[in-house]
Motif scaffolding. Structure first.
Motif, PDB file in Angstrom:
ATOM      1  N   GLU A  24       7.311  -4.401  -6.685  1.00  0.00           N
ATOM      2  CA  GLU A  24       6.908  -3.214  -5.930  1.00  0.00           C
ATOM      3  C   GLU A  24       7.067  -3.457  -4.429  1.00  0.00           C
ATOM      4  OE1 GLU A  24       3.039  -0.264  -5.349  1.00  0.00           O
ATOM      5  OE2 GLU A  24       2.966  -1.870  -6.850  1.00  0.00           O
ATOM      6  N   LEU A  25       6.731  -4.648  -3.973  1.00  0.00           N
ATOM      7  CA  LEU A  25       6.878  -4.982  -2.559  1.00  0.00           C
ATOM      8  C   LEU A  25       8.346  -4.940  -2.148  1.00  0.00           C
ATOM      9  CD1 LEU A  25       5.410  -5.891   0.008  1.00  0.00           C
ATOM     10  CD2 LEU A  25       5.683  -8.245  -0.772  1.00  0.00           C
ATOM     11  N   PHE A  26       9.218  -5.446  -3.007  1.00  0.00           N
ATOM     12  CA  PHE A  26      10.657  -5.384  -2.734  1.00  0.00           C
ATOM     13  C   PHE A  26      11.108  -3.937  -2.571  1.00  0.00           C
ATOM     14  CE2 PHE A  26      14.969  -4.841  -4.367  1.00  0.00           C
ATOM     15  CZ  PHE A  26      15.675  -5.644  -3.498  1.00  0.00           C
ATOM     16  N   ASN A  27      10.664  -3.077  -3.488  1.00  0.00           N
ATOM     17  CA  ASN A  27      11.042  -1.660  -3.407  1.00  0.00           C
ATOM     18  C   ASN A  27      10.509  -1.010  -2.137  1.00  0.00           C
ATOM     19  OD1 ASN A  27      12.450  -1.720  -5.828  1.00  0.00           O
ATOM     20  ND2 ASN A  27      10.633  -1.227  -7.024  1.00  0.00           N
ATOM     21  N   LEU A  28       9.295  -1.373  -1.731  1.00  0.00           N
ATOM     22  CA  LEU A  28       8.737  -0.812  -0.504  1.00  0.00           C
ATOM     23  C   LEU A  28       9.511  -1.295   0.723  1.00  0.00           C
ATOM     24  CD1 LEU A  28       4.902  -1.046  -1.219  1.00  0.00           C
ATOM     25  CD2 LEU A  28       6.309   1.009  -1.148  1.00  0.00           C
ATOM     26  N   ARG A  29       9.928  -2.548   0.714  1.00  0.00           N
ATOM     27  CA  ARG A  29      10.737  -3.061   1.832  1.00  0.00           C
ATOM     28  C   ARG A  29      12.063  -2.330   1.909  1.00  0.00           C
ATOM     29  NH1 ARG A  29       9.466  -9.306   0.709  1.00  0.00           N
ATOM     30  NH2 ARG A  29       7.631  -9.506   2.010  1.00  0.00           N
ATOM     31  N   GLU A  38       6.608   6.113   3.127  1.00  0.00           N
ATOM     32  CA  GLU A  38       5.589   7.072   3.547  1.00  0.00           C
ATOM     33  C   GLU A  38       4.270   6.393   3.904  1.00  0.00           C
ATOM     34  OE1 GLU A  38       5.168  10.002   0.519  1.00  0.00           O
ATOM     35  OE2 GLU A  38       7.266  10.578   0.591  1.00  0.00           O
ATOM     36  N   ASN A  39       3.935   5.291   3.198  1.00  0.00           N
ATOM     37  CA  ASN A  39       2.645   4.641   3.405  1.00  0.00           C
ATOM     38  C   ASN A  39       2.855   3.148   3.690  1.00  0.00           C
ATOM     39  OD1 ASN A  39      -0.022   3.966   3.440  1.00  0.00           O
ATOM     40  ND2 ASN A  39      -0.408   4.397   1.287  1.00  0.00           N
ATOM     41  N   PRO A  40       3.044   2.777   4.973  1.00  0.00           N
ATOM     42  CA  PRO A  40       3.310   1.376   5.299  1.00  0.00           C
ATOM     43  C   PRO A  40       2.127   0.448   5.021  1.00  0.00           C
ATOM     44  CG  PRO A  40       3.532   2.781   7.248  1.00  0.00           C
ATOM     45  CD  PRO A  40       3.127   3.646   6.116  1.00  0.00           C
ATOM     46  N   SER A  41       0.938   0.963   4.960  1.00  0.00           N
ATOM     47  CA  SER A  41      -0.227   0.120   4.697  1.00  0.00           C
ATOM     48  C   SER A  41      -0.237  -0.391   3.259  1.00  0.00           C
ATOM     49  CB  SER A  41      -1.521   0.867   4.997  1.00  0.00           C
ATOM     50  OG  SER A  41      -1.679   1.956   4.120  1.00  0.00           O
ATOM     51  N   ARG A  42       0.516   0.241   2.380  1.00  0.00           N
ATOM     52  CA  ARG A  42       0.603  -0.216   0.987  1.00  0.00           C
ATOM     53  C   ARG A  42       1.225  -1.611   0.918  1.00  0.00           C
ATOM     54  NH1 ARG A  42      -1.356  -0.926  -3.729  1.00  0.00           N
ATOM     55  NH2 ARG A  42       0.132  -0.856  -5.424  1.00  0.00           N
ATOM     56  N   MET A  43       2.174  -1.894   1.805  1.00  0.00           N
ATOM     57  CA  MET A  43       2.799  -3.214   1.842  1.00  0.00           C
ATOM     58  C   MET A  43       1.759  -4.282   2.166  1.00  0.00           C
ATOM     59  SD  MET A  43       6.402  -2.376   3.748  1.00  0.00           S
ATOM     60  CE  MET A  43       6.901  -4.073   3.782  1.00  0.00           C
ATOM     61  N   LYS A  44       0.902  -3.991   3.102  1.00  0.00           N
ATOM     62  CA  LYS A  44      -0.151  -4.923   3.488  1.00  0.00           C
ATOM     63  C   LYS A  44      -1.118  -5.161   2.331  1.00  0.00           C
ATOM     64  CE  LYS A  44      -3.753  -5.411   6.996  1.00  0.00           C
ATOM     65  NZ  LYS A  44      -4.414  -4.774   8.129  1.00  0.00           N
ATOM     66  N   ASP A  45      -1.474  -4.106   1.632  1.00  0.00           N
ATOM     67  CA  ASP A  45      -2.384  -4.221   0.489  1.00  0.00           C
ATOM     68  C   ASP A  45      -1.779  -5.087  -0.624  1.00  0.00           C
ATOM     69  OD1 ASP A  45      -4.183  -2.594   1.785  1.00  0.00           O
ATOM     70  OD2 ASP A  45      -3.548  -0.771   0.744  1.00  0.00           O
ATOM     71  N   ILE A  46      -0.500  -4.895  -0.882  1.00  0.00           N
ATOM     72  CA  ILE A  46       0.157  -5.668  -1.934  1.00  0.00           C
ATOM     73  C   ILE A  46       0.199  -7.141  -1.564  1.00  0.00           C
ATOM     74  CG2 ILE A  46       2.364  -6.063  -3.102  1.00  0.00           C
ATOM     75  CD1 ILE A  46       2.784  -3.047  -3.041  1.00  0.00           C
ATOM     76  N   LYS A  47       0.532  -7.438  -0.307  1.00  0.00           N
ATOM     77  CA  LYS A  47       0.578  -8.839   0.130  1.00  0.00           C
ATOM     78  C   LYS A  47      -0.787  -9.503  -0.015  1.00  0.00           C
ATOM     79  CE  LYS A  47       4.248  -8.230   3.537  1.00  0.00           C
ATOM     80  NZ  LYS A  47       4.564  -8.264   4.974  1.00  0.00           N
TER      81      LYS A  47
END
Length: 66
Positions: A24-29, A38-47
């Motif tokens: 999922e993180l790869f897809n968000l990147r 749309e939601n950059p904070s999701r990357m932080k949450d996943i990490k």
């Protein structure tokens, strides 16, 4: 996913969760690179969730070693 939920799962389940979160993180990147995120904070949450899971796995292995 909070710490309580993570601690209730087995190591095999946690490793599967890490794999899915990394995907999922790869897809968000990829979305971020193309400007579609749309939601950059999701990357932080996943990490942070990945780090929590790895920490609990490490705690379990260290407690088993003793």
């Amino acid at each position: 996913m909070n710490v309580k939920e993570i601690r209730e799962k087995s190591n095999e389940e946690l490793l599967k969760d890490i794999d899915s979160l990394k995907e999922e993180l790869f897809n968000l990147r990829f979305q971020q690179a193309t400007g579609q995120l749309e939601n950059p904070s999701r990357m932080k949450d996943i990490k942070k969730t990945i780090a929590r899971i790895k920490t609990i796995i490490t705690e379990r292995t260290l407690s088993d070693a003793k």
